[in-house]
Design a protein around this motif. Structure first.
Motif, mmCIF file in Angstrom:
data_model
loop_
_atom_site.group_PDB
_atom_site.id
_atom_site.type_symbol
_atom_site.label_atom_id
_atom_site.label_comp_id
_atom_site.label_asym_id
_atom_site.label_seq_id
_atom_site.Cartn_x
_atom_site.Cartn_y
_atom_site.Cartn_z
ATOM 1 N N THR A 95 2.618 -0.691 8.316
ATOM 2 C CA THR A 95 2.876 -1.955 7.624
ATOM 3 C C THR A 95 3.558 -1.680 6.279
ATOM 4 O O THR A 95 3.150 -0.777 5.541
ATOM 5 N N THR B 162 7.637 -4.897 15.187
ATOM 6 C CA THR B 162 6.842 -5.832 15.985
ATOM 7 C C THR B 162 7.576 -7.142 16.249
ATOM 8 O O THR B 162 7.136 -7.942 17.073
ATOM 9 N N THR C 98 7.881 -9.435 13.956
ATOM 10 C CA THR C 98 7.228 -10.462 13.137
ATOM 11 C C THR C 98 7.141 -9.982 11.690
ATOM 12 O O THR C 98 6.674 -8.863 11.433
ATOM 13 N N ASP D 66 4.484 -6.849 10.412
ATOM 14 C CA ASP D 66 4.457 -5.470 9.918
ATOM 15 C C ASP D 66 5.268 -5.285 8.626
ATOM 16 O O ASP D 66 5.282 -4.184 8.065
ATOM 17 N N SER E 170 -2.950 -9.380 11.535
ATOM 18 C CA SER E 170 -3.629 -9.701 12.799
ATOM 19 C C SER E 170 -2.721 -10.480 13.742
ATOM 20 O O SER E 170 -2.963 -10.531 14.953
ATOM 21 N N GLN E 171 -1.660 -11.089 13.168
ATOM 22 C CA GLN E 171 -0.674 -11.815 13.974
ATOM 23 C C GLN E 171 0.590 -10.979 14.199
ATOM 24 O O GLN E 171 1.639 -11.498 14.519
ATOM 25 N N ASP E 172 0.452 -9.670 14.009
ATOM 26 C CA ASP E 172 1.492 -8.674 14.307
ATOM 27 C C ASP E 172 2.590 -8.544 13.254
ATOM 28 O O ASP E 172 3.600 -7.865 13.499
#
Length: 389
Positions: A292, A196, A198, A269, A265-267
């Protein structure tokens, strides 16, 4: 009286008085009987616990004939925290098995238990008392200063003077780890494995032994971005400002779960919790979100937790070996107050295997991680943190 004999005398007094108090319980309702029992206990303890004969050195390799009590006091996370407390306890177990020593443990439920638990170890005449974690610094230091004939160890922290500057105690040994080095590799790996773009980290409490992990992780992500012209984002920590996300303790797993759900929720992983048992809450949240992954710390989380299938790797501190080796030095009469500093070079810190993700980490990425490891060991690359030893 030698330090070993002083420790034996304390232990003998402690055990004799405790035994007599136990035997007098039926009459302790009467004040006179209690006073009489206490005086008798004191007199008998003093007569029974005269100075033991002098012995040369310690028990020697293997510990045969050793009259040595090694003791340890946990942080609030408890002995089964799957992290640093458990690793320290395993080190004491290794010392018992390999050196033939006796052991005593005190498990802390909260910060208020630290000083009473350390005092209890002193009262039992422990030759070496170790405190697990930065938060036990004050309790261990006070006990060491009050008992110069006994030896003490402090895991994850140095001792401090009145101004907060690092200081040395003749009878206290800091056992510390430059985890920024291994965390740097973990950050590089995480950035390279993120789908992702992030990743995230958070701590339990904002103390040096926690933020040093986060600093190294942040630098590793930055290094990956610089090497590959990428822009992988890091949530949960800003190294420059030394600000970020913390659960507030090392106990509340629900807080770790909540923080991780926010990151997801903010991407994010791939998440690295630096929070002892709180990390189990993070792992639970990660397991519920397909794709994740978690990077564990302190121990090899693949082996020590039930979340091996989502653990990419772990930033390990070889606490158990450091504890065992420190006790062995003391048993053999070679105690040194010089700090032990675990590094990549001496294998005091390192990355765990990728385990279930062995086939998923690209060969090029793994080769680069190993190259960076060698550069850190050689000194070609320096990983710095305000919390570095």
């Amino acid at each position: 009286m030698s330090s070993a004999n002083a420790a034996r005398a304390r232990r003998c007094v402690y055990e004799v008085v405790l035994g007599l108090i136990e035997s007098e319980k039926p009459v302790k309702r009467k004040h006179l009987a209690s006073a009489t029992a206490l005086m008798a206990a004191g007199a008998l303890a003093l007569s029974a616990c005269g100075e033991a004969p002098e012995e040369s050195g310690g028990g020697g390799e293997g510990g045969e004939g050793t009259d040595y009590l090694g003791c340890i006091v946990s942080d609030a996370g408890g002995w089964d925290d799957k992290s640093f407390n458990q690793s320290a306890a395993e080190g004491l177990e290794m010392a018992v098995e390999e050196l033939g020593i006796d052991e005593a443990r005190a498990e802390s439920q909260s910060d208020s238990d630290f000083s009473p638990n350390v005092d209890s170890m002193v009262g039992q005449g422990c030759n070496m008392t170790m405190g697990v974690g930065f938060l036990l610094e004050d309790s261990i230091q006070q006990a060491a200063e009050a008992n110069p004939d006994l030896h003490f160890g402090l895991i994850d922290s140095t001792f401090s003077d009145a101004d907060g500057e690092s200081t040395e105690l003749e009878n206290g040994k800091p056992i510390i780890f430059n985890t920024a080095e291994a965390s740097f590799l973990a950050g590089y790996l995480a950035a390279g494995m993120s789908e992702t773009g992030t990743v995230a980290t958070f701590g339990g409490i904002q103390i040096p032994s926690v933020t040093i992990f986060m600093d190294g992780f942040a630098d590793g992500v930055d290094e990956y971005n610089a090497d590959n012209d990428e822009d992988v984002s890091l949530l949960g920590w800003d190294k420059e400002s030394q600000e970020g996300s913390f659960s507030g303790d090392f106990d509340n797993q629900s807080q770790g779960q909540a923080l991780t759900e926010q990151f997801i929720s903010q991407d994010a992983d791939i998440i690295m919790p630096v929070a002892g048992p709180v990390g189990l809450g993070a792992a639970s949240a990660a397991q519920d979100e397909e794709g994740t992954k978690i990077i564990w710390v302190d121990s090899d989380g693949y082996e020590s937790t039930d979340y091996g299938d989502i653990i990419l790797t772990s930033v390990m501190k070889e606490i158990s070996n450091a504890v065992k080796d420190t006790i062995a030095e003391d048993v053999n009469g070679n105690f040194s107050a010089e700090p032990y500093v675990g590094t990549l070079e001496n294998e005091g810190v390192g990355l765990a295997p990728y385990h279930d993700f062995e086939g998923e980490v690209p060969e090029e990425l793994d080769s680069k991680v190993q190259e960076l490891r060698e550069q850190i060991i050689s000194g070609e690359l320096t990983v710095e943190s305000p919390s570095s030893p």
